[in-house]
Design a protein around this motif. Structure first.
Motif, PDB file in Angstrom:
ATOM      1  N   TRP A  57     -11.252  -3.884  -0.190  1.00 48.52           N
ATOM      2  CA  TRP A  57     -12.398  -4.795  -0.211  1.00 48.52           C
ATOM      3  C   TRP A  57     -13.723  -4.062  -0.321  1.00 48.52           C
ATOM      4  N   ALA A  95      -6.384  -3.162   3.594  1.00 48.03           N
ATOM      5  CA  ALA A  95      -7.122  -4.203   2.878  1.00 48.03           C
ATOM      6  C   ALA A  95      -8.619  -3.890   2.879  1.00 48.03           C
ATOM      7  N   TRP A  96      -9.137  -3.425   4.009  1.00 55.07           N
ATOM      8  CA  TRP A  96     -10.554  -3.078   4.148  1.00 55.07           C
ATOM      9  C   TRP A  96     -10.963  -2.050   3.095  1.00 55.07           C
ATOM     10  N   ARG A 122     -18.056 -11.726   0.429  1.00 56.15           N
ATOM     11  CA  ARG A 122     -17.408 -12.339  -0.731  1.00 56.15           C
ATOM     12  C   ARG A 122     -16.217 -11.537  -1.251  1.00 56.15           C
ATOM     13  N   MET A 123     -16.123 -10.272  -0.869  1.00 52.57           N
ATOM     14  CA  MET A 123     -15.013  -9.429  -1.303  1.00 52.57           C
ATOM     15  C   MET A 123     -13.781  -9.554  -0.404  1.00 52.57           C
ATOM     16  N   VAL A 124     -13.962 -10.077   0.794  1.00 54.34           N
ATOM     17  CA  VAL A 124     -12.866 -10.171   1.761  1.00 54.34           C
ATOM     18  C   VAL A 124     -11.886 -11.265   1.330  1.00 54.34           C
ATOM     19  N   ARG A 125     -10.622 -10.902   1.249  1.00 56.07           N
ATOM     20  CA  ARG A 125      -9.552 -11.815   0.867  1.00 56.07           C
ATOM     21  C   ARG A 125      -8.491 -11.815   1.981  1.00 56.07           C
ATOM     22  N   PRO A 126      -8.639 -12.715   2.958  1.00 54.34           N
ATOM     23  CA  PRO A 126      -7.715 -12.741   4.097  1.00 54.34           C
ATOM     24  C   PRO A 126      -6.246 -12.862   3.689  1.00 54.34           C
ATOM     25  N   GLU A 127      -5.979 -13.529   2.575  1.00 51.43           N
ATOM     26  CA  GLU A 127      -4.593 -13.700   2.147  1.00 51.43           C
ATOM     27  C   GLU A 127      -3.895 -12.363   1.879  1.00 51.43           C
ATOM     28  N   MET A 128      -4.668 -11.302   1.675  1.00 49.39           N
ATOM     29  CA  MET A 128      -4.091  -9.978   1.473  1.00 49.39           C
ATOM     30  C   MET A 128      -3.460  -9.433   2.755  1.00 49.39           C
TER      31      MET A 128
END
Length: 95
Positions: A27, A23-24, A37-43
């Motif tokens: 992002w 994911a990192w 703002r690019m981090v999407r924990p749901e991923m």
């Protein structure tokens, strides 16, 4: 840019770490680190339950920004917004 080509293989037995690493990479895009703002924990899917993101405000203020549900079960309370150092024995801290 750093060579991270061997990281996926090195993390193959650490599924939560591998999920975060993959994911990192998405992002961050072409940057070294992603913007918040690019981090999407749901991923992170189910791996998120065992993860925590800590934001460093100062050497003595390390705040839980995102906390997986397993942490709440272990500590018996919600940790988001709390200072990590409040849960660390002072004698065991590394300067």
């Amino acid at each position: 840019m750093y060579d991270i080509s061997g990281c996926e293989a090195a993390l193959s037995d650490a599924h939560n770490c591998l999920a975060l690493f993959k994911a990192w990479k998405i992002w961050r895009g072409a940057e070294t680190i992603p913007s918040a703002r690019m981090v999407r924990p749901e991923m992170l899917g189910r791996s998120l339950a065992g993860m925590a993101v800590i934001e460093c405000h100062a050497p003595d203020k390390l705040v839980y920004r995102l906390v997986g549900e397993l942490y709440g079960e272990i500590f018996g309370r919600e940790l988001k917004g709390q200072n990590l150092l409040d849960f660390t024995v002072e004698a065991e801290r590394v300067e």
